[in-house]
Scaffold this motif. Structure first.
Motif, mmCIF file in Angstrom:
data_model
loop_
_atom_site.group_PDB
_atom_site.id
_atom_site.type_symbol
_atom_site.label_atom_id
_atom_site.label_comp_id
_atom_site.label_asym_id
_atom_site.label_seq_id
_atom_site.Cartn_x
_atom_site.Cartn_y
_atom_site.Cartn_z
ATOM 1 N N UNK A 108 0.831 -1.197 0.000
ATOM 2 C CA UNK A 108 0.000 0.000 0.000
ATOM 3 C C UNK A 108 0.866 1.248 0.000
ATOM 4 N N UNK A 109 0.593 2.156 -0.924
ATOM 5 C CA UNK A 109 1.283 3.438 -0.983
ATOM 6 C C UNK A 109 0.236 4.554 -1.025
ATOM 7 N N UNK A 110 0.259 5.490 -0.077
ATOM 8 C CA UNK A 110 -0.700 6.591 -0.119
ATOM 9 C C UNK A 110 -0.536 7.419 -1.392
ATOM 10 N N UNK A 111 -1.611 8.034 -1.816
ATOM 11 C CA UNK A 111 -1.586 8.932 -2.962
ATOM 12 C C UNK A 111 -1.729 10.374 -2.481
ATOM 13 N N UNK A 112 -1.690 11.302 -3.408
ATOM 14 C CA UNK A 112 -1.934 12.697 -3.052
ATOM 15 C C UNK A 112 -3.381 12.861 -2.591
ATOM 16 N N UNK A 155 -6.151 6.912 9.000
ATOM 17 C CA UNK A 155 -5.374 8.158 8.932
ATOM 18 C C UNK A 155 -3.935 7.923 9.360
ATOM 19 N N UNK A 156 -3.772 7.150 10.412
ATOM 20 C CA UNK A 156 -2.428 6.870 10.929
ATOM 21 C C UNK A 156 -1.549 6.244 9.848
ATOM 22 N N UNK A 157 -2.100 5.266 9.118
ATOM 23 C CA UNK A 157 -1.295 4.558 8.134
ATOM 24 C C UNK A 157 -1.181 5.316 6.811
#
Length: 525
Positions: free
Chosen positions: A127-131, A227-229
């Motif tokens: 998993x990689x967060x996006x903008x 939110x934390x991750x």
């Protein structure tokens, strides 16, 4: 990165509305709470803010002073950037943001999240967060995998520690988010079953997986952990109705939970909860309202202070609820106050209405007990001549609240009495005994006969309001203090000389003596 304002242009709901997110000193707020009746556009506003960061779908313009304007079709969002963020929102760069913890992000948490499905741990999940990120079921169902990933990372970073120590460290870090909530549960690790779910332990030592949490605990845990991750820092976080399924005590603290996650974030929250509103200042509030021309924004100068106010005060004053009671009781109370306004105390209609209300509300209800005592000083009002109709907010200055029963009471009308002293004095600090509970603010001094602020903190809102009200009404005038001291002396005699002390004290109450709260205080001693 902070949102400074959003300006609509011939929008189908908001027309040409402009909403800024700055305080009175022109500083961009870190927390903004949006309220309004159903259909006033709160959720639509959050979605518009989120959509304005679809960089590929909007016009981008740098306007100086580290600001950029993002313009989808019918509105423009003005965003203030930190010096190290300049240029990041340009179309060439923004699409690549999100994979670093320091990257600014935009996160939207809608109300419609299904918390029932939780996937087992997938160690291959990358998993990689996006903008731009939406916290939905696709994200919350993978929280176990996020926890496992965090544990694996910490194991490699802390090779000198045992796996048990690493798991404790990760769990402690997660549990610290909820420390303010005084939860009865704590995350203690992941199950060793094939499904590998988060395991919790309550104060009795009982362990259970996430299915054993209440709906409120699931909502709190999964939203906050998402939110934390996402590693939100320097980000804009949009949350729709964070109070859903939460106990009122948790609602009051939920903003502080989200503030504790990450650094330098801007929270923009839509809510219906007076408990949430009571934990922010009116400066941080944006009130949406509907009229014949569409949606408008209430001028903040027209708002009463909300921080620390009672729920009843917020519902009546800020959220403009017509009544805190059901329609039947409200209608009869309004009739009672209409009769009071016309000095028709002794009519059969008044007596019948009053007896009906007493049947359901009891003698101690704040709107019923006014029949006999001044709600300011608690002196007995024996006849119509002893009292007068008091508009707490003076009708000369607040004509629209002339018939509002939350603004009407009967106060004493004798020479040198609190009802005379008050006159047209009023400020938001004034304690309204119809809405506020005086017992939360005042206490009797048995030694001096004075009424004193209950709070010892002279800088607290409670102390300042109590002190202001005491001063306006002259509740510690010589006459009132001497009358209270005489009552205290009499009560002390009974307490020192009679075994059946409480029965004698009850006689004072039954006889309708002045200062019933002082008498009740003696019953508790």
């Amino acid at each position: 990165m902070k949102l400074e304002k959003i300006k609509f242009n011939n929008h189908e709901i908001f027309n040409d509305l402009e909403i800024d997110f700055k305080d009175n000193n022109e500083k961009i707020l870190d927390t903004i709470v949006i309220i309004g009746e159903n259909g006033s556009g709160k959720t639509t506003l959050l979605k518009c803010i989120y959509d304005s960061f679809e960089i590929d779908e909007c016009d981008y313009e740098e306007v100086g002073d580290n600001k950029v304007e993002l313009t989808p079709a019918l509105y423009t969002a003005t965003v203030k950037l930190e010096k190290n963020e300049i240029g990041m929102l340009s179309p060439e760069i923004a699409y690549a943001l999100g994979d670093r913890s320091t990257d600014p992000k935009v996160v939207y948490m809608p109300t419609e999240i299904n918390f029932e499905k939780i996937n087992k741990v997938d160690n291959t999940l990358n998993f990689t967060p996006h903008f731009q990120n939406i916290v939905d079921q696709n994200m919350t169902q993978n929280v176990p995998s996020f926890i496992a990933t965090r544990i694996n990372k910490e194991i490699f970073k802390n090779r000198n520690k045992t796996i048990g120590q690493v798991i404790d460290k990760v769990c402690d870090d997660i549990n610290s988010i909820f420390s303010i909530m005084n939860l009865d549960i704590k995350l203690v690790g992941l199950s060793e079953t094939s499904e590998t779910k988060p395991i919790f332990r309550n104060s009795l030592g009982k362990e259970f997986d996430i299915a054993g949490l209440s709906s409120g605990e699931k909502q709190l845990f999964l939203r906050a952990l998402s939110l934390k991750f996402l590693e939100v820092n320097n980000s804009i976080i949009l949350i729709d109705e964070p109070e859903i399924s939460l106990h009122p005590e948790w609602q009051r603290k939920i903003i502080d939970v989200y503030k504790s996650i990450g650094h330098n974030n801007q929270l923009i929250i839509a809510t219906h909860s007076p408990h949430v509103i009571g934990n922010i200042t009116s400066n941080e509030l944006r009130v949406m309202a509907k009229d014949e021309d569409g949606i408008k924004l209430v001028d903040n100068d027209e708002l009463s202070e909300t921080y620390g106010k009672s729920i009843g005060d917020i519902l009546s004053t800020t959220m403009k609820l017509d009544s805190l009671r059901n329609d039947d009781i409200t209608d009869k109370l309004n009739k009672i106050y209409d009769l009071l306004n016309r000095n028709l105390y002794d009519t059969e209609e008044f007596k019948n209405l009053f007896n009906y209300l007493r049947t359901y509300l009891g003698d101690l209800d704040k709107d019923i007990e006014q029949e006999e005592y001044c709600p300011y000083c608690e002196k007995r009002i024996y006849t119509n001549d002893d009292g007068h109709i008091e508009h707490i907010k003076p009708r000369d200055f607040y004509p629209k609240e002339f018939q509002d029963y939350n603004n009407i009471l009967v106060s004493c009308n004798e020479k040198n009495s609190c009802g005379i002293y008050k006159k047209n004095n009023y400020d938001d600090k004034f304690i309204n005994p119809v809405i506020d509970n005086p017992n939360d603010y005042f206490y009797y001094s048995i030694a001096s006969g004075e009424i004193i602020p209950k709070s010892n903190d002279k800088n607290s809102n409670e102390y300042l309001r109590a002190n202001y009200t005491i001063d306006i009404l002259k509740l510690n005038s010589y006459e009132l203090k001497e009358a209270r001291k005489a009552l205290i002396d009499a009560l002390e005699v009974y307490r020192e000389n009679y075994e059946e002390y409480s029965e004698y004290i009850q006689y004072f109450l039954d006889d309708g003596h002045n200062f019933p709260s002082l008498i009740k205080l003696f019953m508790e001693l």
